[in-house]
Motif scaffolding. Structure first.
Motif, PDB file in Angstrom:
ATOM      1  N   ALA A   1       0.845  -1.192   0.000  1.00  0.00           N
ATOM      2  CA  ALA A   1       0.000   0.000   0.000  1.00  0.00           C
ATOM      3  C   ALA A   1       0.880   1.241   0.000  1.00  0.00           C
ATOM      4  CB  ALA A   1      -0.917   0.003   1.216  1.00  0.00           C
ATOM      5  N   CYS A   2       0.642   2.116  -0.940  1.00  0.00           N
ATOM      6  CA  CYS A   2       1.470   3.311  -1.053  1.00  0.00           C
ATOM      7  C   CYS A   2       1.117   4.325   0.036  1.00  0.00           C
ATOM      8  CB  CYS A   2       1.269   3.969  -2.418  1.00  0.00           C
ATOM      9  SG  CYS A   2       1.977   3.053  -3.784  1.00  0.00           S
ATOM     10  N   ALA A   3       2.119   4.824   0.718  1.00  0.00           N
ATOM     11  CA  ALA A   3       1.913   5.866   1.713  1.00  0.00           C
ATOM     12  C   ALA A   3       1.506   7.169   1.032  1.00  0.00           C
ATOM     13  CB  ALA A   3       3.198   6.076   2.509  1.00  0.00           C
ATOM     14  N   MET A   4       0.943   8.092   1.829  1.00  0.00           N
ATOM     15  CA  MET A   4       0.461   9.345   1.245  1.00  0.00           C
ATOM     16  C   MET A   4       1.576  10.114   0.560  1.00  0.00           C
ATOM     17  SD  MET A   4      -2.333  10.679   4.026  1.00  0.00           S
ATOM     18  CE  MET A   4      -2.628  12.155   3.062  1.00  0.00           C
ATOM     19  N   GLU A   5       2.745  10.152   1.158  1.00  0.00           N
ATOM     20  CA  GLU A   5       3.876  10.854   0.551  1.00  0.00           C
ATOM     21  C   GLU A   5       4.257  10.222  -0.782  1.00  0.00           C
ATOM     22  OE1 GLU A   5       5.066  13.608   1.463  1.00  0.00           O
ATOM     23  OE2 GLU A   5       6.838  13.765   0.197  1.00  0.00           O
ATOM     24  N   THR A   6       4.208   8.904  -0.825  1.00  0.00           N
ATOM     25  CA  THR A   6       4.511   8.203  -2.073  1.00  0.00           C
ATOM     26  C   THR A   6       3.480   8.516  -3.139  1.00  0.00           C
ATOM     27  OG1 THR A   6       5.636   6.428  -0.902  1.00  0.00           O
ATOM     28  CG2 THR A   6       4.841   5.933  -3.120  1.00  0.00           C
ATOM     29  N   GLN A   7       2.222   8.595  -2.753  1.00  0.00           N
ATOM     30  CA  GLN A   7       1.166   8.929  -3.705  1.00  0.00           C
ATOM     31  C   GLN A   7       1.426  10.295  -4.339  1.00  0.00           C
ATOM     32  OE1 GLN A   7      -2.478   8.717  -1.478  1.00  0.00           O
ATOM     33  NE2 GLN A   7      -2.023   6.658  -0.753  1.00  0.00           N
TER      34      GLN A   7
END
Length: 127
Positions: free
Chosen positions: A102-108
């Motif tokens: 699951a991609c973290a918000m920063e990664t998104q």
């Protein structure tokens, strides 16, 4: 060897559509969060869309309602369906694989957690 190969870019007129594809190999494709990114104004890159292992998706505000990210785990393929394209959508699009399911918000937003990147595919939208 983990590898991502993107394709599908091209030149279209405003209002047109394109489908970007990304083939993953060398790893368990279904397990990881995947995403599409492009260079951003004043920043290295911006997240366009991500899709988690459980198929939940996120989109950058400017593409919501126009772009759709999807994956076919049987074929190890990631897609980005781009509709109602605008000139500001032009750029080189990169697919990438995250380190987790699951991609973290920063990664998104920035792709910070992505560990593998494909070569870009160029999208040009003319007015």
């Amino acid at each position: 060897q983990v590898q991502l190969v993107a394709s599908g870019g091209g030149s279209v007129q405003a209002g047109g559509s394109l489908r970007l594809s990304c083939k993953g190999s060398g790893y368990s494709f279904h397990w990881y969060c995947m995403g599409w990114f492009r260079p951003g104004l004043g920043k290295e890159r911006e997240g366009i869309a991500t899709i988690n292992q459980d198929l939940t998706t996120t989109y950058e505000d400017s593409v919501k309602g126009r772009f759709v990210i999807s994956r076919d785990n049987d074929k190890n393929m990631l897609y980005l369906d781009m509709n109602d394209l605008k000139p500001e959508d032009s750029g080189t699009y990169y697919c990438a694989r995250d380190w987790s399911r699951a991609c973290a918000m920063e990664t998104q937003r920035t792709g910070a957690g992505m560990t593998t990147w494909g070569k870009g595919t160029l999208v040009t939208v003319s007015s």
